[in-house]
Write an enzyme that holds these catalytic residues in place. Sequence first.
Site, short mmCIF file in Angstrom:
data_model
loop_
_atom_site.label_atom_id
_atom_site.label_comp_id
_atom_site.label_asym_id
_atom_site.label_seq_id
_atom_site.Cartn_x
_atom_site.Cartn_y
_atom_site.Cartn_z
N GLY A 268 -11.90 -5.31 1.84
CA GLY A 268 -13.34 -5.07 1.89
C GLY A 268 -13.82 -4.12 0.81
N GLY B 41 -7.47 -8.76 0.77
CA GLY B 41 -6.36 -8.82 1.71
C GLY B 41 -5.53 -10.10 1.66
CE LYS C 209 -17.39 -17.24 9.33
NZ LYS C 209 -17.66 -15.90 9.92
NE ARG D 15 -4.22 -1.65 1.96
CZ ARG D 15 -5.14 -1.89 2.87
NH1 ARG D 15 -4.94 -1.54 4.12
NH2 ARG D 15 -6.27 -2.46 2.53
C1 3PG Z 1 -8.32 -2.42 5.35
O1 3PG Z 1 -7.18 -2.77 5.68
O2 3PG Z 1 -9.22 -3.23 5.08
C2 3PG Z 1 -8.58 -0.95 5.20
O3 3PG Z 1 -7.46 -0.20 5.51
C3 3PG Z 1 -9.78 -0.55 6.01
O4 3PG Z 1 -9.54 -0.80 7.35
P1 3PG Z 1 -10.77 -1.10 8.31
O5 3PG Z 1 -11.33 -2.43 7.86
O6 3PG Z 1 -10.23 -1.12 9.70
O7 3PG Z 1 -11.79 0.00 8.09
#
Ligand code: 3PG
Length: 395
Positions: free
Chosen positions: A376, A353, A197, A35
């Site tokens: 997400g 992720g 899941k 990132r």
């Molecule tokens: C992540 O790593 O998914 C983003 O930086 C968002 O972080 P968060 O899920 O804590 O809002």
Amino acid sequence: MLYLDQYNFAGKKALVRVDFNVPLNERFEITDDTRLKASLPTIKKILNDGGAAILMSHLGRPKGEREERFSLKHLVGYLEQALGTKVHFVDDCVGEKVEAAVKQLPAGEVLLLENVRFYKEETKGDEQFAKQLAALGDVYVNDAFGTAHRAHASTAVVARFFKDKVCGYVMQAELDNARRVMEEAERPFTAIIGGAKVSDKILVIERLLEKVDNLLIGGGMAYTFFKALGGEIGSSIVEEDALDLARTLLKKAEDKGVQLLLPADSVVADAFAETANTQIAPSNQIPAGWMGLDIGPEARKQFHETIVQSKTVLWNGPMGVFEMKPFAEGTKAVAEALAEATEKGAFTLVGGGDSAAAVNQLGYAGRVSYVSTGGGALLELFEGKELPGVKALES
Ligand code: 3PG
Ligand code: MG
């Protein structure tokens, strides 16, 4: 939408929302800089124009209180090195101290603010807090795609207070690449979905079934499908309350003419441990007391064949417990197949992720078309949702 290349930052102080939520080890060293690296071109463009960059981000989930382990000060050294310029740091993100630092910030230099989530106002999307942040810059740039699904003060609300709001390079690339996959995919289009899941990925799978030619399912979620089909899955992870859902998805795939491929065999283990005994078993005939922790050799072969014949490939979610060596082969095989497809001219996107981490860890990041910085956020985009961080740049 106003893009970075359409804007001249000369003489401006740009308030830039980045997603510097990166993993740190116990010595506060960065263990995955994807990132950070991704955001460098945006910052450099601002500096090269003759502007100054004020960077703001969250790190972790500190719940509105100062926590040293989540301080952005841990990133200063990396940024100075990577940008080749002075990176000033203030241990706050609003208030007099910050305002003074902004005032003194010369063109060509960077000011890194402290974690915006040290204030509970951030995640609440507090308007007054957003206004305080906004007062720091002449122009707002949002490059934090990974956080674009959050309607927080620094990601969305802050934009209300700017006339000039600009979409950064990372944000632009992420949106373009997602569009390329979801709207303009060259066929055959194959999606590989993994993870533990099914319930986390229902909406994405449903939407993908409208678009793909092949859907490959791996990871823990595959066993919910096998159970739904009446298979024996031993002590593999299963979502009992998602069995009907799995059957509905299988039916939908059939109706849509999508080839839905489950892993024919699995690497099964007698414990959830790196040191467990392992064997290969058909995924619907796993012996009692054994659990599937990775896709097996036959599945790897089938997945590989489908992937390398594709022109567009989307991958989200690992195929097994890749963090443990005996269960990393499936994830590795999929990464290798994506790399081969890319070499043959396919567009390959790795998102989310865990799968992004896997691709980085296994050394495949440079051999696929694009590794998304979003977890997400990318899933929500694929679900067809509007991201608040993107919407804020449009209005
Ligand atoms: C992540 O790593 O998914 C983003 O930086 C968002 O972080 P968060 O899920 O804590 O809002
Ligand atoms: Mg998250």
